[in-house]
Design an enzyme around this catalytic site. Sequence first.
Site, mmCIF file in Angstrom:
data_model
loop_
_atom_site.group_PDB
_atom_site.id
_atom_site.type_symbol
_atom_site.label_atom_id
_atom_site.label_comp_id
_atom_site.label_asym_id
_atom_site.label_seq_id
_atom_site.Cartn_x
_atom_site.Cartn_y
_atom_site.Cartn_z
ATOM 1 N N TRP A 42 4.987 9.991 8.223
ATOM 2 C CA TRP A 42 4.655 9.665 6.833
ATOM 3 C C TRP A 42 4.652 8.148 6.627
ATOM 4 O O TRP A 42 5.572 7.447 7.047
ATOM 5 C CB TRP A 42 5.701 10.287 5.914
ATOM 6 C CG TRP A 42 5.646 9.814 4.505
ATOM 7 C CD1 TRP A 42 6.207 8.671 4.012
ATOM 8 C CD2 TRP A 42 4.988 10.441 3.404
ATOM 9 N NE1 TRP A 42 5.937 8.553 2.658
ATOM 10 C CE2 TRP A 42 5.202 9.636 2.263
ATOM 11 C CE3 TRP A 42 4.254 11.620 3.259
ATOM 12 C CZ2 TRP A 42 4.715 9.954 1.001
ATOM 13 C CZ3 TRP A 42 3.771 11.942 2.001
ATOM 14 C CH2 TRP A 42 3.994 11.115 0.885
ATOM 15 N N MET A 43 3.630 7.668 5.916
ATOM 16 C CA MET A 43 3.608 6.257 5.490
ATOM 17 C C MET A 43 3.241 6.234 4.014
ATOM 18 O O MET A 43 2.384 6.988 3.569
ATOM 19 C CB MET A 43 2.541 5.501 6.288
ATOM 20 C CG MET A 43 2.205 4.122 5.718
ATOM 21 S SD MET A 43 1.002 3.218 6.709
ATOM 22 C CE MET A 43 -0.478 4.175 6.438
ATOM 23 N N ASP A 45 3.928 3.040 0.657
ATOM 24 C CA ASP A 45 3.606 1.701 0.137
ATOM 25 C C ASP A 45 3.507 0.595 1.193
ATOM 26 O O ASP A 45 4.394 0.465 2.046
ATOM 27 C CB ASP A 45 4.680 1.247 -0.844
ATOM 28 C CG ASP A 45 5.113 2.335 -1.809
ATOM 29 O OD1 ASP A 45 4.509 3.404 -1.819
ATOM 30 O OD2 ASP A 45 6.067 2.082 -2.560
ATOM 31 N N ASP A 173 11.549 -2.252 -6.490
ATOM 32 C CA ASP A 173 10.283 -2.827 -6.052
ATOM 33 C C ASP A 173 10.109 -4.297 -6.472
ATOM 34 O O ASP A 173 9.158 -4.646 -7.182
ATOM 35 C CB ASP A 173 9.096 -1.987 -6.559
ATOM 36 C CG ASP A 173 9.229 -0.507 -6.242
ATOM 37 O OD1 ASP A 173 9.990 -0.174 -5.324
ATOM 38 O OD2 ASP A 173 8.577 0.322 -6.915
HETATM 39 N N1 DQQ Z 1 7.617 4.288 -3.305
HETATM 40 C C1 DQQ Z 1 8.832 3.627 -2.913
HETATM 41 C C2 DQQ Z 1 9.452 3.154 -4.177
HETATM 42 C C3 DQQ Z 1 8.266 2.946 -5.030
HETATM 43 C C4 DQQ Z 1 7.413 4.120 -4.714
HETATM 44 C C5 DQQ Z 1 9.685 4.555 -2.113
HETATM 45 C C6 DQQ Z 1 5.968 3.932 -5.070
HETATM 46 O O1 DQQ Z 1 10.213 1.977 -3.963
HETATM 47 O O2 DQQ Z 1 8.595 2.851 -6.391
HETATM 48 O O3 DQQ Z 1 9.031 4.893 -0.911
HETATM 49 O O4 DQQ Z 1 5.112 4.706 -4.289
#
Ligand code: DQQ
Length: 567
Positions: A42-43, A45, A173
Amino acid sequence: MEPNSSENTSSSIIINNGIKNIMVPQNQPYRTCYHFQPQQNWMNDPNGPMYYKGVYHLLYQYNPDGATFGEKMVWAHSVSYDLINWIHLNHHALQPSHHYDIHGCFSGSTTILHQQEQPFILYTGFDEKKHQVQNLAMPKNPQDPFLRKWIKHPQNPIITPPIGLVEEENFRDPTTAWKGSDGKWRVIVGARDGDIGKAILYHSDDFVNWEFNPNNNPFCEIDGIGMCECPDFFPVSIDGTKHGVHDYDYDYDSSSSVIRHVLKISYQNKQQEYYLIGKYDCDGEKEKFVPENKIRGTSLDLKLDHGEFYASKSFFDHAKRRRVIWGWVKELDTEQDDIHKGWAGLQAIPRQVWVDENGKWLIQWPIEELERLRENQVSIVGHKLVAGSTLQVSGITASQADVEVVFELPELESAEWLDSKEVCSDKEYASKSGIIGPFGLLALASKDLTEQTAIFFRIYRTPNGFACLMCTDLTRSSLRQDLLKTTYATIFGIDPNLKTISLRTLIDRSIIESFGEKGRVCITNRVYPLLATEKDAHLFLFNNGKHNVCISLLNAWSMKQADFLQQ
Ligand code: DQQ
């Protein structure tokens, strides 16, 4: 090291540094040939794209344990010299290890300090209480061009959720940081409070100790969006060029009349990328960003892409003086399919991004390096696409192609009136007949057109002039029943004197990325045909309007396999 073969056969990678090797099954018609994807698993962000000492880095959210979102997300790391051919590093940049990130290393950004000499990662840790905190990491050896190993700062966590303003489990984030004229660093962290999405601003003198100032916060808040995920805040120039502007270059003055700022947010409730453009004043008594548009959750909102494209992150590429944006494109098949494939998630082709000279919207275009993968060009010049007809584009590998087409429009006066209710609710829209359009491409189509993904335009009259609908219609994209097959569309105003309209479409086995009107409108989708795969995929032009449309120029290329090595 071994290349990712174009046959997409099983990948056998070396087990190293504890990275698990899950074999990818043979016969993978949906695995791409020139989009970024890891060997397996899985990938999501793209976290810290950056250019550092001649090397491009892509760090990204990755589950080392399987093809679904994981309990212990890490930052995987790949490097490149051209943003198209990649080396996947066996060593993860970040993985859960301490109380402040033990439940996962979530998204964040990189910032390069001290005149491009000292890169830092700011990332979100999912801590032992399942609260979200912000942490800092530095390369163990900044002289290593690949920056393979990262160490976490002893003072972590360096930012904890501001009490009473945000939910502790929804505070994440961090953006790339930038420096104000007062010499202080700034960073924004995304957050949520009920249904209100917030962007929280912090200041720092030393990048380690960060201050929250209630006078400047929230830096931005928007009701109804839920969590404001993956904010991205960057300057753009309305000087009429495509040049990017450095996040914190000392050469630019944020109050300059040609500088605007973009605040992009990943709108969690809609799972799409929305943005605001406006003026940022970091010198005034109250530091503020004053957007010229609003996010209301309506069709008038500005979006980076109207398809599946999320959690994007941009960086300034000072080698080419451009801003480049990456976005994650999720799967639209089932979780079971992903487990069977052994992988899930793509990154869209990196796009150069700049602002239209009127300062009202962003333009995005695939980076020029992609064109090096083109081969076997075919062209069509001045061909009349008669009402109700299709025309096959032969001579290229239609399952992996780059297509650019310019359509000559008939007199706009004859266009029909826009009935937005009909447009938004209509499925199988491409096969309906209009007056000017629908016309466009049928990509990943079977020979008999049973399967086809239509990417098209249709012109309307509106009370204010004329508008163009751009749409990707997935309703006939696959004979499979278990897929989400819908239409993705947007309507934008056009000049009443518009004579031509352009479309560029990148097709790569299970992804179709389209750029309408020279990059003003983007729609990215995933498709999983049963028949129209590999050599059985075809490409057509079509016109379901009552007016003929002329193809003034079409150029199409087969796309070569990009290199993906493992090291
Ligand atoms: N994906 C990350 C979070 C983000 C979210 C976790 C957005 O940090 O808010 O994998 O796709």
